[in-house]
Write a protein that holds these residues in place. Structure first.
Motif, PDB file in Angstrom:
ATOM      1  N   LEU A  35      53.129  34.095  31.047  1.00  9.25           N
ATOM      2  CA  LEU A  35      52.798  34.765  32.306  1.00  9.25           C
ATOM      3  C   LEU A  35      51.872  35.933  32.014  1.00  9.25           C
ATOM      4  CD1 LEU A  35      53.313  35.140  35.400  1.00  9.25           C
ATOM      5  CD2 LEU A  35      55.113  36.777  34.745  1.00  9.25           C
ATOM      6  N   LEU A  36      50.728  35.966  32.659  1.00  9.58           N
ATOM      7  CA  LEU A  36      49.843  37.124  32.623  1.00  9.58           C
ATOM      8  C   LEU A  36      50.154  37.950  33.862  1.00  9.58           C
ATOM      9  CD1 LEU A  36      47.522  38.801  31.511  1.00  9.58           C
ATOM     10  CD2 LEU A  36      45.918  37.213  32.613  1.00  9.58           C
ATOM     11  N   TRP A  37      50.693  39.139  33.652  1.00  6.43           N
ATOM     12  CA  TRP A  37      51.116  40.005  34.760  1.00  6.43           C
ATOM     13  C   TRP A  37      50.100  41.132  34.882  1.00  6.43           C
ATOM     14  CZ3 TRP A  37      56.799  42.206  35.245  1.00  6.43           C
ATOM     15  CH2 TRP A  37      56.940  42.823  36.485  1.00  6.43           C
ATOM     16  N   ASP A  38      49.363  41.113  35.982  1.00  7.73           N
ATOM     17  CA  ASP A  38      48.316  42.113  36.220  1.00  7.73           C
ATOM     18  C   ASP A  38      48.910  43.311  36.948  1.00  7.73           C
ATOM     19  OD1 ASP A  38      45.993  43.488  36.566  1.00  7.73           O
ATOM     20  OD2 ASP A  38      44.897  41.869  37.565  1.00  7.73           O
ATOM     21  N   LEU A  39      48.939  44.447  36.255  1.00  6.56           N
ATOM     22  CA  LEU A  39      49.454  45.686  36.848  1.00  6.56           C
ATOM     23  C   LEU A  39      48.334  46.634  37.252  1.00  6.56           C
ATOM     24  CD1 LEU A  39      52.387  46.372  34.347  1.00  6.56           C
ATOM     25  CD2 LEU A  39      52.591  45.571  36.706  1.00  6.56           C
ATOM     26  N   ASP A  40      47.103  46.211  37.064  1.00  9.11           N
ATOM     27  CA  ASP A  40      45.940  47.032  37.380  1.00  9.11           C
ATOM     28  C   ASP A  40      45.431  46.646  38.769  1.00  9.11           C
ATOM     29  OD1 ASP A  40      43.501  48.385  37.508  1.00  9.11           O
ATOM     30  OD2 ASP A  40      43.034  48.036  35.403  1.00  9.11           O
ATOM     31  N   ALA A  41      45.407  47.603  39.691  1.00  2.00           N
ATOM     32  CA  ALA A  41      45.043  47.320  41.086  1.00  2.00           C
ATOM     33  C   ALA A  41      43.658  46.699  41.231  1.00  2.00           C
ATOM     34  CB  ALA A  41      45.122  48.595  41.914  1.00  2.00           C
ATOM     35  N   ALA A  42      42.814  46.842  40.215  1.00  2.00           N
ATOM     36  CA  ALA A  42      41.474  46.241  40.274  1.00  2.00           C
ATOM     37  C   ALA A  42      41.538  44.720  40.295  1.00  2.00           C
ATOM     38  CB  ALA A  42      40.637  46.718  39.082  1.00  2.00           C
ATOM     39  N   GLY A  43      42.613  44.143  39.789  1.00  2.83           N
ATOM     40  CA  GLY A  43      42.803  42.694  39.877  1.00  2.83           C
ATOM     41  C   GLY A  43      41.884  41.878  38.993  1.00  2.83           C
ATOM     42  N   GLY A  44      41.407  42.429  37.901  1.00  2.00           N
ATOM     43  CA  GLY A  44      40.458  41.731  37.049  1.00  2.00           C
ATOM     44  C   GLY A  44      41.022  40.528  36.328  1.00  2.00           C
ATOM     45  N   ALA A  45      42.307  40.538  36.005  1.00  3.29           N
ATOM     46  CA  ALA A  45      42.891  39.428  35.254  1.00  3.29           C
ATOM     47  C   ALA A  45      42.804  38.126  36.042  1.00  3.29           C
ATOM     48  CB  ALA A  45      44.341  39.749  34.897  1.00  3.29           C
ATOM     49  N   GLY A  46      43.129  38.181  37.322  1.00  2.00           N
ATOM     50  CA  GLY A  46      43.034  36.984  38.145  1.00  2.00           C
ATOM     51  C   GLY A  46      41.608  36.479  38.247  1.00  2.00           C
ATOM     52  N   PHE A  47      40.673  37.406  38.371  1.00  2.00           N
ATOM     53  CA  PHE A  47      39.261  37.014  38.444  1.00  2.00           C
ATOM     54  C   PHE A  47      38.848  36.255  37.194  1.00  2.00           C
ATOM     55  CE2 PHE A  47      34.770  37.714  37.640  1.00  2.00           C
ATOM     56  CZ  PHE A  47      34.193  37.383  38.858  1.00  2.00           C
ATOM     57  N   LEU A  48      39.262  36.746  36.023  1.00  2.00           N
ATOM     58  CA  LEU A  48      38.868  36.098  34.771  1.00  2.00           C
ATOM     59  C   LEU A  48      39.514  34.731  34.592  1.00  2.00           C
ATOM     60  CD1 LEU A  48      38.851  39.063  32.205  1.00  2.00           C
ATOM     61  CD2 LEU A  48      36.907  37.940  33.291  1.00  2.00           C
ATOM     62  N   LEU A  49      40.580  34.478  35.333  1.00  2.44           N
ATOM     63  CA  LEU A  49      41.216  33.157  35.270  1.00  2.44           C
ATOM     64  C   LEU A  49      40.799  32.260  36.428  1.00  2.44           C
ATOM     65  CD1 LEU A  49      44.845  34.066  34.125  1.00  2.44           C
ATOM     66  CD2 LEU A  49      42.926  33.274  32.730  1.00  2.44           C
ATOM     67  N   GLY A  50      39.786  32.705  37.178  1.00  8.26           N
ATOM     68  CA  GLY A  50      39.232  31.859  38.237  1.00  8.26           C
ATOM     69  C   GLY A  50      40.024  31.847  39.520  1.00  8.26           C
ATOM     70  N   LEU A  51      40.918  32.815  39.705  1.00 14.76           N
ATOM     71  CA  LEU A  51      41.740  32.867  40.915  1.00 14.76           C
ATOM     72  C   LEU A  51      41.249  33.978  41.832  1.00 14.76           C
ATOM     73  CD1 LEU A  51      45.304  32.417  39.392  1.00 14.76           C
ATOM     74  CD2 LEU A  51      43.871  30.681  40.480  1.00 14.76           C
ATOM     75  N   ASP A  52      41.038  33.644  43.087  1.00 13.41           N
ATOM     76  CA  ASP A  52      40.595  34.637  44.070  1.00 13.41           C
ATOM     77  C   ASP A  52      41.797  35.255  44.778  1.00 13.41           C
ATOM     78  OD1 ASP A  52      37.780  34.296  43.707  1.00 13.41           O
ATOM     79  OD2 ASP A  52      37.945  32.380  44.754  1.00 13.41           O
ATOM     80  N   PRO A  53      41.659  36.499  45.256  1.00 14.20           N
ATOM     81  CA  PRO A  53      42.761  37.136  45.985  1.00 14.20           C
ATOM     82  C   PRO A  53      43.156  36.318  47.206  1.00 14.20           C
ATOM     83  CG  PRO A  53      41.057  38.736  45.426  1.00 14.20           C
ATOM     84  CD  PRO A  53      40.487  37.386  45.116  1.00 14.20           C
TER      85      PRO A  53
END
Length: 244
Positions: A35-53
């Motif tokens: 599990l990659l848990w993104d705690l940074d409000a910028a949301g960069g981890a999801g972007f790098l994995l190809g997932l949009d908000p």
């Protein structure tokens, strides 16, 4: 199970890129449920994995309202790798944690998630506050990306002091030289002064992660960057196994 925090006191050091690529290494190389848990409000981890908000603002609810994080977890296109995404609600996380007064809230959530995952990678915000304190209490290992400069050692000592301040028995800390360019004298000097630190190169393949929205191992598996992340992951697994 292990909680691996990628933490820095400042932005712009490759923190999120390292977190996303380590999550890929865990899932693809070690074949671990990750599990990659993104705690940074910028949301960069999801972007790098190809997932949009998804347009929701629920990331903070798992802390403030005891909402089950399972409902927010999203599958990625990479086998064995899931994402717990960030959103704007995490900008208030520090005040939320201070208000609820649960010093090990993040650790408890990680413990609950460990029933489903072998490895949890935390992409931490670049802060020195209650969030960083909670990260220290939750982490099995802390990865500290550092730019190659004469100030690298000083920055590492700052992070180390912060970690020790919040835990009598703190997790192991692994410094990493990020964005290394062997053509630059200062970069070479920084590496010579810290020869045992893993190195992630400044390479076009790393920059392409944000363009392709994939970890480097997906599109350039034989590149120097992919080898750098793989070597770092090997060092992490060795640390988790009790090695040096």
């Amino acid at each position: 199970m292990a909680v691996i925090a990628v933490y820095s006191v400042k932005g712009g050091v490759g923190k999120t890129t390292i977190a996303a690529n380590l999550a890929w290494c865990s899932a693809a190389i070690s074949c671990r449920k990750t599990l990659l848990w993104d705690l940074d409000a910028a949301g960069g981890a999801g972007f790098l994995l190809g997932l949009d908000p998804d347009g929701k603002h629920d990331a903070g609810s798992v802390f403030a309202k005891d909402a089950a994080p399972d409902k927010l977890i999203r599958k990625t296109g990479i086998p064995r790798l899931d994402l717990l995404p960030a959103d704007e609600s995490l900008r208030e996380l520090d005040s939320v944690l201070a208000r609820i007064g649960k010093r090990k809230r993040l650790a408890k959530l990680g413990e609950d998630l460990s029933r489903r995952y072998d490895r949890i990678i935390l992409d931490c915000p670049p802060v020195l506050n209650e969030i960083s304190a909670q990260v220290v209490r939750a982490a099995t290992l802390v990865i500290v990306p550092l730019p190659p400069s004469p100030l690298s050692r000083r920055a590492f000592e700052l992070v180390t002091r912060e970690i020790r301040r919040h835990a009598k028995v703190h997790p192991p800390i692994l410094p990493v030289i990020s964005m290394f360019d062997g053509r630059r004298t200062l970069h070479r000097q920084a590496r010579e002064e810290n020869p045992s630190w893993p190195v992630i190169p400044l390479a076009s393949a790393v920059e392409q992660c944000a363009v392709r929205r994939q970890p480097v191992g997906e599109f350039a598996p034989t590149s120097a960057a992919a080898r750098g992340f793989a070597h770092l992951w090997t060092a992490i697994e060795r640390k988790l196994a009790g090695g040096k």
